[in-house]
Motif scaffolding. Structure first.
Motif, short mmCIF file in Angstrom:
data_model
loop_
_atom_site.label_atom_id
_atom_site.label_comp_id
_atom_site.label_asym_id
_atom_site.label_seq_id
_atom_site.Cartn_x
_atom_site.Cartn_y
_atom_site.Cartn_z
N LYS A 170 0.80 -1.23 0.00
CA LYS A 170 0.00 0.00 0.00
C LYS A 170 0.83 1.27 0.00
CE LYS A 170 -0.94 0.12 5.03
NZ LYS A 170 -0.51 -1.23 5.41
N HIS A 171 2.09 1.20 0.42
CA HIS A 171 2.90 2.42 0.42
C HIS A 171 3.69 2.59 -0.88
CE1 HIS A 171 2.21 4.04 4.48
NE2 HIS A 171 1.90 2.79 4.74
N PHE A 172 3.35 1.75 -1.86
CA PHE A 172 3.83 1.96 -3.23
C PHE A 172 2.67 2.29 -4.15
CE2 PHE A 172 7.06 -0.88 -1.42
CZ PHE A 172 8.22 -0.18 -1.72
N SER A 173 1.49 1.76 -3.82
CA SER A 173 0.34 1.85 -4.71
C SER A 173 -0.09 3.28 -4.98
CB SER A 173 -0.83 1.06 -4.11
OG SER A 173 -1.99 1.24 -4.88
N ASN A 224 9.35 2.27 6.95
CA ASN A 224 9.52 0.90 7.43
C ASN A 224 8.77 -0.10 6.57
OD1 ASN A 224 11.14 1.70 9.64
ND2 ASN A 224 9.32 2.20 10.85
N ILE A 225 7.53 0.25 6.20
CA ILE A 225 6.75 -0.66 5.36
C ILE A 225 7.35 -0.74 3.96
CG2 ILE A 225 4.50 -0.98 4.25
CD1 ILE A 225 3.19 0.14 6.73
N ARG A 226 7.80 0.39 3.43
CA ARG A 226 8.40 0.39 2.10
C ARG A 226 9.69 -0.41 2.07
NH1 ARG A 226 6.78 4.23 -1.56
NH2 ARG A 226 8.85 4.70 -2.32
N GLY A 227 10.30 -0.62 3.21
CA GLY A 227 11.56 -1.35 3.26
C GLY A 227 11.43 -2.84 3.50
#
Length: 479
Positions: free
Chosen positions: A89-92, A103-106
Protein backbone atom coordinates in the motif's frame (compact mmCIF):
# COMPACT_ATOMS: atom_id res chain seq x y z
CA UNK A 1 33.20 -35.14 -1.86
CA UNK A 2 30.91 -35.37 -4.90
CA UNK A 3 28.82 -32.24 -5.47
CA UNK A 4 25.06 -32.84 -5.16
CA UNK A 5 23.09 -32.42 -8.38
CA UNK A 6 19.65 -30.90 -8.74
CA UNK A 7 18.14 -34.38 -8.80
CA UNK A 8 19.94 -35.22 -5.58
CA UNK A 9 18.61 -32.24 -3.64
CA UNK A 10 15.13 -31.73 -5.06
CA UNK A 11 13.53 -34.18 -2.62
CA UNK A 12 14.88 -32.15 0.27
CA UNK A 13 14.16 -28.63 -0.91
CA UNK A 14 11.75 -26.47 1.06
CA UNK A 15 9.14 -24.02 -0.19
CA UNK A 16 8.68 -20.88 1.90
CA UNK A 17 5.93 -18.23 1.72
CA UNK A 18 6.89 -14.95 3.38
CA UNK A 19 4.10 -12.39 4.01
CA UNK A 20 1.77 -15.37 3.61
CA UNK A 21 -1.47 -13.50 4.40
CA UNK A 22 -4.62 -15.52 3.82
CA UNK A 23 -2.80 -17.85 1.46
CA UNK A 24 -3.15 -16.66 -2.16
CA UNK A 25 0.44 -17.39 -3.13
CA UNK A 26 0.44 -20.62 -1.13
CA UNK A 27 -2.76 -21.74 -2.88
CA UNK A 28 -1.18 -21.07 -6.27
CA UNK A 29 2.04 -22.85 -5.31
CA UNK A 30 0.00 -25.84 -4.16
CA UNK A 31 -1.92 -25.83 -7.47
CA UNK A 32 1.40 -25.93 -9.33
CA UNK A 33 3.34 -28.44 -7.25
CA UNK A 34 0.60 -30.64 -5.84
CA UNK A 35 1.97 -30.04 -2.35
CA UNK A 36 1.60 -27.48 0.37
CA UNK A 37 4.27 -24.94 1.25
CA UNK A 38 6.59 -26.00 4.07
CA UNK A 39 6.89 -22.67 5.91
CA UNK A 40 4.55 -19.66 6.07
CA UNK A 41 5.44 -16.40 7.82
CA UNK A 42 3.20 -13.44 8.69
CA UNK A 43 2.98 -11.01 11.60
CA UNK A 44 -0.86 -10.91 11.59
CA UNK A 45 -2.48 -13.60 13.81
CA UNK A 46 -5.76 -13.41 11.86
CA UNK A 47 -3.99 -13.95 8.56
CA UNK A 48 -2.05 -16.90 9.94
CA UNK A 49 -5.27 -18.35 11.36
CA UNK A 50 -6.90 -18.29 7.89
CA UNK A 51 -3.75 -19.74 6.36
CA UNK A 52 -3.76 -22.58 8.89
CA UNK A 53 -7.38 -23.40 8.07
CA UNK A 54 -6.45 -23.99 4.43
CA UNK A 55 -2.86 -25.21 4.79
CA UNK A 56 -2.85 -27.30 7.98
CA UNK A 57 0.39 -29.15 7.15
CA UNK A 58 2.45 -25.97 6.81
CA UNK A 59 4.76 -24.84 9.60
CA UNK A 60 3.52 -21.38 10.60
CA UNK A 61 5.47 -18.53 12.16
CA UNK A 62 3.34 -15.65 13.43
CA UNK A 63 5.97 -12.95 13.77
CA UNK A 64 7.70 -10.17 11.89
CA UNK A 65 9.63 -11.36 8.87
CA UNK A 66 12.62 -9.47 10.25
CA UNK A 67 12.55 -11.49 13.47
CA UNK A 68 12.69 -14.80 11.63
CA UNK A 69 16.15 -16.31 11.15
CA UNK A 70 16.05 -18.03 7.73
CA UNK A 71 18.74 -20.55 8.66
CA UNK A 72 17.04 -21.52 11.92
CA UNK A 73 13.54 -22.05 10.49
CA UNK A 74 14.84 -24.09 7.54
CA UNK A 75 17.06 -26.17 9.87
CA UNK A 76 19.82 -26.20 7.30
CA UNK A 77 17.70 -27.75 4.53
CA UNK A 78 18.01 -26.23 1.04
CA UNK A 79 15.27 -23.88 -0.12
CA UNK A 80 13.91 -24.45 -3.61
CA UNK A 81 11.53 -21.48 -3.60
CA UNK A 82 11.13 -18.43 -1.38
CA UNK A 83 8.06 -16.33 -2.21
CA UNK A 84 7.69 -12.70 -1.06
CA UNK A 85 4.60 -10.48 -1.17
CA UNK A 86 5.58 -7.48 0.99
CA UNK A 87 2.98 -4.87 1.94
CA UNK A 88 2.22 -2.86 -1.19
CA UNK A 89 0.00 0.00 0.00
CA UNK A 90 2.90 2.42 0.42
CA UNK A 91 3.83 1.96 -3.23
CA UNK A 92 0.34 1.85 -4.71
CA UNK A 93 -1.10 4.83 -6.58
CA UNK A 94 -4.21 4.30 -4.44
CA UNK A 95 -2.17 5.77 -1.58
CA UNK A 96 -2.32 9.08 -3.43
CA UNK A 97 -0.42 11.95 -1.88
CA UNK A 98 -0.56 10.60 1.67
CA UNK A 99 2.75 10.25 3.55
CA UNK A 100 4.56 6.95 3.01
CA UNK A 101 5.93 4.71 5.75
CA UNK A 102 9.66 4.05 5.31
CA UNK A 103 9.52 0.90 7.43
CA UNK A 104 6.75 -0.66 5.36
CA UNK A 105 8.40 0.39 2.10
CA UNK A 106 11.56 -1.35 3.26
CA UNK A 107 9.97 -4.75 3.87
CA UNK A 108 11.09 -6.04 0.48
CA UNK A 109 14.70 -6.03 1.71
CA UNK A 110 13.90 -9.23 3.63
CA UNK A 111 14.27 -11.04 0.29
CA UNK A 112 17.92 -10.00 0.25
CA UNK A 113 18.24 -11.30 3.81
CA UNK A 114 17.06 -14.73 2.70
CA UNK A 115 19.35 -14.56 -0.33
CA UNK A 116 22.38 -13.96 1.89
CA UNK A 117 21.42 -16.41 4.70
CA UNK A 118 20.21 -19.52 2.85
CA UNK A 119 20.37 -18.64 -0.87
CA UNK A 120 17.07 -20.06 -2.14
CA UNK A 121 17.42 -21.56 -5.59
CA UNK A 122 14.52 -19.42 -6.83
CA UNK A 123 13.14 -16.20 -5.35
CA UNK A 124 9.81 -14.75 -6.48
CA UNK A 125 8.41 -11.39 -5.39
CA UNK A 126 4.98 -9.87 -6.08
CA UNK A 127 3.87 -6.27 -5.63
CA UNK A 128 2.00 -3.41 -7.31
CA UNK A 129 3.27 -1.93 -10.58
CA UNK A 130 4.59 1.14 -8.75
CA UNK A 131 7.15 -1.02 -6.92
CA UNK A 132 9.59 -0.08 -9.70
CA UNK A 133 9.40 3.56 -8.54
CA UNK A 134 10.73 2.65 -5.05
CA UNK A 135 12.95 5.52 -4.01
CA UNK A 136 13.95 7.80 -1.10
CA UNK A 137 11.33 9.86 0.77
CA UNK A 138 11.62 13.45 1.91
CA UNK A 139 11.04 14.63 5.49
CA UNK A 140 7.28 14.76 4.89
CA UNK A 141 7.12 11.15 3.77
CA UNK A 142 6.65 12.05 0.09
CA UNK A 143 8.55 10.42 -2.76
CA UNK A 144 11.38 12.60 -4.09
CA UNK A 145 10.38 12.97 -7.77
CA UNK A 146 13.84 12.96 -9.35
CA UNK A 147 14.92 9.92 -7.31
CA UNK A 148 12.12 7.56 -8.24
CA UNK A 149 13.38 4.03 -8.79
CA UNK A 150 16.69 4.64 -7.07
CA UNK A 151 16.08 2.24 -4.17
CA UNK A 152 14.56 -0.32 -6.54
CA UNK A 153 17.81 -0.40 -8.54
CA UNK A 154 19.81 -0.87 -5.31
CA UNK A 155 17.51 -3.75 -4.41
CA UNK A 156 18.08 -5.47 -7.78
CA UNK A 157 21.84 -4.89 -7.44
CA UNK A 158 21.87 -6.47 -3.96
CA UNK A 159 20.23 -9.64 -5.29
CA UNK A 160 22.72 -9.83 -8.14
CA UNK A 161 25.63 -9.38 -5.73
CA UNK A 162 24.32 -12.46 -3.90
CA UNK A 163 24.64 -14.52 -7.07
CA UNK A 164 21.21 -14.12 -8.65
CA UNK A 165 20.08 -13.47 -12.18
CA UNK A 166 17.07 -11.15 -11.92
CA UNK A 167 14.16 -10.40 -14.26
CA UNK A 168 10.82 -8.70 -13.71
CA UNK A 169 7.56 -8.17 -15.58
CA UNK A 170 3.99 -6.99 -15.11
CA UNK A 171 1.31 -9.65 -15.52
CA UNK A 172 -2.49 -9.64 -15.54
CA UNK A 173 -4.40 -12.35 -13.73
CA UNK A 174 -7.05 -12.57 -16.47
CA UNK A 175 -4.38 -13.73 -18.93
CA UNK A 176 -3.74 -16.81 -16.79
CA UNK A 177 -7.25 -17.98 -16.05
CA UNK A 178 -8.48 -15.78 -13.18
CA UNK A 179 -11.68 -13.78 -13.88
CA UNK A 180 -10.14 -10.49 -12.73
CA UNK A 181 -8.12 -7.81 -14.52
CA UNK A 182 -5.76 -7.43 -11.52
CA UNK A 183 -2.32 -6.38 -12.77
CA UNK A 184 0.80 -6.92 -10.67
CA UNK A 185 4.59 -6.63 -10.73
CA UNK A 186 6.49 -9.92 -10.51
CA UNK A 187 10.20 -10.47 -9.99
CA UNK A 188 12.01 -13.78 -10.45
CA UNK A 189 15.60 -14.32 -9.29
CA UNK A 190 17.58 -17.56 -9.81
CA UNK A 191 20.89 -18.67 -8.32
CA UNK A 192 21.11 -22.11 -9.98
CA UNK A 193 22.16 -21.04 -13.47
CA UNK A 194 18.85 -22.15 -14.99
CA UNK A 195 16.90 -19.90 -17.33
CA UNK A 196 14.07 -17.75 -15.98
CA UNK A 197 10.85 -18.67 -17.74
CA UNK A 198 7.84 -16.39 -18.15
CA UNK A 199 4.91 -18.61 -19.01
CA UNK A 200 2.92 -17.40 -21.99
CA UNK A 201 -0.68 -16.32 -21.35
CA UNK A 202 -3.28 -19.06 -21.56
CA UNK A 203 -6.29 -16.74 -21.97
CA UNK A 204 -7.03 -13.65 -24.03
CA UNK A 205 -9.57 -11.19 -25.39
CA UNK A 206 -12.43 -13.15 -27.01
CA UNK A 207 -12.16 -10.80 -30.01
CA UNK A 208 -8.47 -11.57 -30.59
CA UNK A 209 -7.22 -13.76 -33.44
CA UNK A 210 -5.50 -16.06 -30.93
CA UNK A 211 -8.78 -16.83 -29.20
CA UNK A 212 -10.75 -17.18 -32.42
CA UNK A 213 -8.15 -19.65 -33.73
CA UNK A 214 -8.16 -21.65 -30.51
CA UNK A 215 -4.59 -20.75 -29.51
CA UNK A 216 -5.83 -19.07 -26.33
CA UNK A 217 -8.91 -19.60 -24.21
CA UNK A 218 -11.24 -16.59 -23.84
CA UNK A 219 -10.94 -14.56 -20.66
CA UNK A 220 -13.07 -15.88 -17.86
CA UNK A 221 -15.76 -13.32 -17.08
CA UNK A 222 -17.38 -11.74 -14.07
CA UNK A 223 -20.51 -13.71 -14.88
CA UNK A 224 -18.86 -16.86 -13.59
CA UNK A 225 -18.21 -15.56 -10.11
CA UNK A 226 -21.69 -14.18 -9.39
CA UNK A 227 -24.08 -16.14 -7.18
CA UNK A 228 -27.28 -15.35 -9.04
CA UNK A 229 -29.45 -16.84 -6.29
CA UNK A 230 -28.64 -13.98 -3.88
CA UNK A 231 -31.47 -11.38 -3.83
CA UNK A 232 -30.72 -7.93 -5.24
CA UNK A 233 -32.78 -5.40 -3.17
CA UNK A 234 -34.51 -2.50 -4.90
CA UNK A 235 -32.73 0.83 -4.86
CA UNK A 236 -36.05 2.64 -4.34
CA UNK A 237 -37.44 1.31 -1.07
CA UNK A 238 -34.31 1.54 1.06
CA UNK A 239 -34.57 2.87 4.60
CA UNK A 240 -31.61 5.11 3.85
CA UNK A 241 -31.61 6.52 0.31
CA UNK A 242 -28.53 5.94 -1.79
CA UNK A 243 -26.08 8.80 -2.17
CA UNK A 244 -26.64 11.11 -5.15
CA UNK A 245 -23.34 10.11 -6.76
CA UNK A 246 -24.25 6.43 -6.45
CA UNK A 247 -27.58 7.06 -8.19
CA UNK A 248 -25.77 8.96 -10.94
CA UNK A 249 -23.36 6.05 -11.49
CA UNK A 250 -26.28 3.62 -11.65
CA UNK A 251 -28.05 5.88 -14.16
CA UNK A 252 -24.93 6.05 -16.34
CA UNK A 253 -24.60 2.28 -16.13
CA UNK A 254 -28.24 1.66 -17.07
CA UNK A 255 -27.82 3.93 -20.08
CA UNK A 256 -24.55 2.34 -21.20
CA UNK A 257 -25.20 -1.33 -20.49
CA UNK A 258 -28.98 -1.55 -20.99
CA UNK A 259 -30.45 1.26 -23.14
CA UNK A 260 -27.51 1.85 -25.45
CA UNK A 261 -26.31 -1.74 -25.56
CA UNK A 262 -27.54 -3.63 -28.64
CA UNK A 263 -26.93 -6.92 -26.85
CA UNK A 264 -27.41 -6.35 -23.11
CA UNK A 265 -26.44 -9.09 -20.73
CA UNK A 266 -29.57 -11.03 -19.85
CA UNK A 267 -30.47 -13.73 -17.34
CA UNK A 268 -33.62 -15.76 -17.87
CA UNK A 269 -35.87 -16.14 -14.84
CA UNK A 270 -37.68 -19.47 -15.11
CA UNK A 271 -40.78 -20.99 -13.60
CA UNK A 272 -39.09 -21.17 -10.21
CA UNK A 273 -38.15 -17.51 -10.07
CA UNK A 274 -34.69 -17.24 -8.55
CA UNK A 275 -34.25 -20.98 -8.37
CA UNK A 276 -31.61 -23.26 -9.81
CA UNK A 277 -33.08 -23.27 -13.30
CA UNK A 278 -32.36 -19.57 -13.75
CA UNK A 279 -29.86 -19.91 -16.58
CA UNK A 280 -27.59 -17.66 -18.61
CA UNK A 281 -27.25 -17.85 -22.40
CA UNK A 282 -25.64 -15.94 -25.27
CA UNK A 283 -27.82 -13.34 -26.99
CA UNK A 284 -26.40 -14.01 -30.42
CA UNK A 285 -28.71 -17.01 -30.52
CA UNK A 286 -32.47 -16.98 -30.12
CA UNK A 287 -33.98 -14.94 -27.31
CA UNK A 288 -34.62 -18.10 -25.33
CA UNK A 289 -30.84 -18.34 -24.98
CA UNK A 290 -29.34 -15.39 -23.16
CA UNK A 291 -25.91 -14.18 -22.10
CA UNK A 292 -24.79 -13.13 -18.65
CA UNK A 293 -22.03 -10.71 -17.82
CA UNK A 294 -20.75 -9.76 -14.40
CA UNK A 295 -18.42 -7.24 -12.83
CA UNK A 296 -18.16 -5.91 -9.30
CA UNK A 297 -21.81 -4.93 -8.85
CA UNK A 298 -24.96 -6.11 -10.54
CA UNK A 299 -27.79 -3.78 -11.60
CA UNK A 300 -31.11 -5.12 -12.80
CA UNK A 301 -34.25 -3.26 -13.97
CA UNK A 302 -37.41 -4.94 -12.69
CA UNK A 303 -40.30 -4.85 -15.10
CA UNK A 304 -43.55 -6.08 -13.69
CA UNK A 305 -44.87 -7.69 -10.53
CA UNK A 306 -47.95 -9.79 -9.78
CA UNK A 307 -49.04 -10.79 -6.31
CA UNK A 308 -52.37 -12.01 -4.89
CA UNK A 309 -55.33 -13.05 -6.99
CA UNK A 310 -57.61 -10.85 -4.88
CA UNK A 311 -56.03 -7.80 -6.52
CA UNK A 312 -56.03 -9.03 -10.08
CA UNK A 313 -57.69 -5.87 -11.41
CA UNK A 314 -54.74 -3.79 -10.26
CA UNK A 315 -51.92 -2.96 -12.62
CA UNK A 316 -48.52 -4.34 -11.70
CA UNK A 317 -46.27 -2.24 -13.93
CA UNK A 318 -44.44 0.91 -12.86
CA UNK A 319 -41.76 3.41 -13.82
CA UNK A 320 -38.31 3.02 -12.32
CA UNK A 321 -38.41 6.56 -10.91
CA UNK A 322 -41.23 5.54 -8.55
CA UNK A 323 -41.01 3.46 -5.37
CA UNK A 324 -41.19 -0.22 -6.25
CA UNK A 325 -43.92 -2.53 -5.03
CA UNK A 326 -42.90 -5.57 -3.04
CA UNK A 327 -40.76 -7.95 -5.07
CA UNK A 328 -41.02 -11.60 -4.10
CA UNK A 329 -39.05 -14.62 -5.23
CA UNK A 330 -41.75 -16.21 -7.36
CA UNK A 331 -41.92 -16.38 -11.14
CA UNK A 332 -42.93 -12.75 -11.71
CA UNK A 333 -40.34 -11.67 -14.24
CA UNK A 334 -39.30 -12.67 -17.71
CA UNK A 335 -35.75 -11.35 -18.05
CA UNK A 336 -33.09 -9.53 -16.06
CA UNK A 337 -30.11 -7.59 -17.39
CA UNK A 338 -27.09 -6.85 -15.22
CA UNK A 339 -23.81 -4.98 -14.91
CA UNK A 340 -21.20 -4.13 -12.27
CA UNK A 341 -21.16 -0.72 -10.62
CA UNK A 342 -17.93 0.41 -8.97
CA UNK A 343 -17.68 2.97 -6.20
CA UNK A 344 -15.10 5.16 -7.89
CA UNK A 345 -15.76 8.78 -8.89
CA UNK A 346 -15.04 8.40 -12.59
CA UNK A 347 -16.28 4.84 -13.04
CA UNK A 348 -19.37 3.90 -15.03
CA UNK A 349 -18.83 0.28 -14.05
CA UNK A 350 -18.44 -2.48 -16.56
CA UNK A 351 -20.24 -5.26 -18.37
CA UNK A 352 -20.63 -8.83 -17.21
CA UNK A 353 -18.82 -10.47 -20.13
CA UNK A 354 -15.36 -9.22 -19.14
CA UNK A 355 -13.09 -10.10 -16.18
CA UNK A 356 -13.88 -8.43 -12.87
CA UNK A 357 -11.91 -5.28 -12.09
CA UNK A 358 -9.17 -5.40 -9.46
CA UNK A 359 -10.42 -6.53 -6.05
CA UNK A 360 -9.35 -4.11 -3.31
CA UNK A 361 -9.22 -4.52 0.47
CA UNK A 362 -12.50 -2.58 0.71
CA UNK A 363 -15.38 -3.89 -1.37
CA UNK A 364 -16.02 -1.28 -4.09
CA UNK A 365 -18.01 -3.49 -6.44
CA UNK A 366 -21.76 -3.78 -6.58
CA UNK A 367 -24.11 -5.80 -8.71
CA UNK A 368 -26.90 -3.91 -10.46
CA UNK A 369 -29.82 -5.85 -11.91
CA UNK A 370 -32.67 -4.59 -14.09
CA UNK A 371 -35.66 -6.91 -14.37
CA UNK A 372 -37.55 -6.84 -17.66
CA UNK A 373 -40.80 -8.13 -19.05
CA UNK A 374 -42.25 -7.97 -22.55
CA UNK A 375 -44.14 -4.82 -23.47
CA UNK A 376 -47.38 -5.25 -25.41
CA UNK A 377 -48.53 -1.77 -26.41
CA UNK A 378 -50.57 -0.55 -23.43
CA UNK A 379 -49.77 -3.71 -21.47
CA UNK A 380 -46.44 -4.30 -19.78
CA UNK A 381 -46.23 -8.03 -19.53
CA UNK A 382 -47.79 -10.71 -17.44
CA UNK A 383 -47.48 -13.36 -14.82
CA UNK A 384 -46.36 -16.51 -16.59
CA UNK A 385 -49.56 -18.26 -15.54
CA UNK A 386 -52.16 -15.44 -15.61
CA UNK A 387 -53.82 -13.11 -18.13
CA UNK A 388 -52.27 -9.76 -18.89
CA UNK A 389 -53.20 -6.83 -16.69
CA UNK A 390 -53.84 -3.26 -17.76
CA UNK A 391 -50.92 -0.90 -17.27
CA UNK A 392 -51.43 2.49 -15.68
CA UNK A 393 -48.30 4.04 -17.11
CA UNK A 394 -49.07 5.71 -20.46
CA UNK A 395 -45.57 6.91 -21.26
CA UNK A 396 -42.78 4.78 -22.66
CA UNK A 397 -40.17 5.50 -19.99
CA UNK A 398 -37.91 2.50 -19.45
CA UNK A 399 -38.78 0.89 -22.77
CA UNK A 400 -35.97 -0.95 -24.55
CA UNK A 401 -35.69 -3.28 -27.53
CA UNK A 402 -33.85 -6.59 -27.33
CA UNK A 403 -33.62 -8.83 -30.39
CA UNK A 404 -36.56 -6.95 -31.95
CA UNK A 405 -38.70 -7.53 -28.85
CA UNK A 406 -39.80 -4.65 -26.62
CA UNK A 407 -39.23 -4.83 -22.86
CA UNK A 408 -39.80 -2.40 -20.04
CA UNK A 409 -37.86 -1.87 -16.81
CA UNK A 410 -39.91 -1.90 -13.62
CA UNK A 411 -37.25 -1.81 -10.92
CA UNK A 412 -33.50 -1.73 -10.32
CA UNK A 413 -31.75 -3.86 -7.73
CA UNK A 414 -28.37 -3.25 -6.13
CA UNK A 415 -26.17 -5.28 -3.81
CA UNK A 416 -22.53 -5.53 -2.83
CA UNK A 417 -20.60 -8.48 -4.13
CA UNK A 418 -20.12 -11.05 -1.38
CA UNK A 419 -16.68 -12.19 -0.13
CA UNK A 420 -17.04 -15.61 -1.77
CA UNK A 421 -17.73 -13.96 -5.12
CA UNK A 422 -14.63 -11.77 -4.73
CA UNK A 423 -12.45 -14.75 -3.81
CA UNK A 424 -13.84 -16.55 -6.84
CA UNK A 425 -12.79 -13.58 -8.96
CA UNK A 426 -9.24 -13.77 -7.62
CA UNK A 427 -9.05 -17.38 -8.76
CA UNK A 428 -9.34 -19.19 -5.43
CA UNK A 429 -10.98 -22.60 -5.45
CA UNK A 430 -14.67 -22.58 -4.38
CA UNK A 431 -13.86 -24.69 -1.31
CA UNK A 432 -11.18 -22.33 0.01
CA UNK A 433 -12.08 -21.50 3.62
CA UNK A 434 -12.66 -17.75 4.01
CA UNK A 435 -15.29 -17.27 6.74
CA UNK A 436 -13.55 -18.86 9.71
CA UNK A 437 -10.11 -19.73 11.03
CA UNK A 438 -8.70 -23.17 11.84
CA UNK A 439 -10.32 -23.02 15.30
CA UNK A 440 -13.76 -22.28 13.85
CA UNK A 441 -13.79 -18.61 14.87
CA UNK A 442 -15.87 -16.57 12.41
CA UNK A 443 -14.47 -13.73 10.32
CA UNK A 444 -16.64 -10.66 9.64
CA UNK A 445 -17.20 -9.84 5.96
CA UNK A 446 -14.91 -6.81 6.17
CA UNK A 447 -12.03 -9.04 7.28
CA UNK A 448 -12.75 -11.54 4.51
CA UNK A 449 -12.72 -8.79 1.87
CA UNK A 450 -9.48 -7.36 3.28
CA UNK A 451 -7.79 -10.77 3.01
CA UNK A 452 -9.05 -11.08 -0.55
CA UNK A 453 -7.87 -7.64 -1.62
CA UNK A 454 -4.38 -8.33 -0.28
CA UNK A 455 -4.14 -11.79 -1.84
CA UNK A 456 -2.03 -12.91 -4.76
CA UNK A 457 -4.32 -14.38 -7.45
CA UNK A 458 -3.50 -18.11 -7.18
CA UNK A 459 -3.48 -18.69 -10.98
CA UNK A 460 -0.62 -16.19 -11.36
CA UNK A 461 1.48 -17.88 -8.68
CA UNK A 462 0.67 -21.25 -10.24
CA UNK A 463 1.80 -20.14 -13.70
CA UNK A 464 5.15 -18.81 -12.50
CA UNK A 465 5.97 -21.72 -10.19
CA UNK A 466 5.09 -24.55 -12.56
CA UNK A 467 7.13 -22.89 -15.33
CA UNK A 468 10.27 -22.38 -13.24
CA UNK A 469 10.18 -25.30 -10.81
CA UNK A 470 8.77 -28.26 -12.76
CA UNK A 471 11.23 -30.62 -11.06
CA UNK A 472 9.41 -30.08 -7.75
CA UNK A 473 5.96 -31.00 -9.07
CA UNK A 474 6.35 -34.71 -8.34
CA UNK A 475 7.66 -34.03 -4.86
CA UNK A 476 5.44 -34.68 -1.84
CA UNK A 477 6.17 -33.19 1.56
CA UNK A 478 8.04 -35.46 3.95
CA UNK A 479 6.31 -35.71 7.32
Amino acid sequence: MKQMTLNDIKDYELVVDNFAGGGGASAGIEMALGRTVDIAINHDPAAIAMHKANHPYTKHYCESVWEVNPYEVTKGKPVGLAWFSPDCKHFSKAKGGKPKDKNIRGLAWVAVKWASFVKPRVIMLENVEEFKTWGPLDEEGKVIPDRKGETFEHFIKALRENGYVVEHRELRACDYGAPTTRKRFFLIARSDGEKIIWKKPTHGDPKSIEVKNGILKPWRTATEIIDWSIPCPSIFNRKKPLAENTMKRIARGIKKFVYDNPKPFIVRIGQTGFGKDRLQYPLDKSLTTITAKAEHCLVTPFISTYHTETRENEVRGQEIDKPITTVDGSNRYALATAFIERQFKSSTGHAMNVPLGTVTTIDKSRLVEAFLIKYYGTDIGQDLQKPLHTVTSKDRFGLITIENEQYKIVDIGLRMLQPRELFNAQGFSPDYIINNDYKGNKYPKTAQVARCGNAVPPPLAKALVEANLPELIEYRAIS
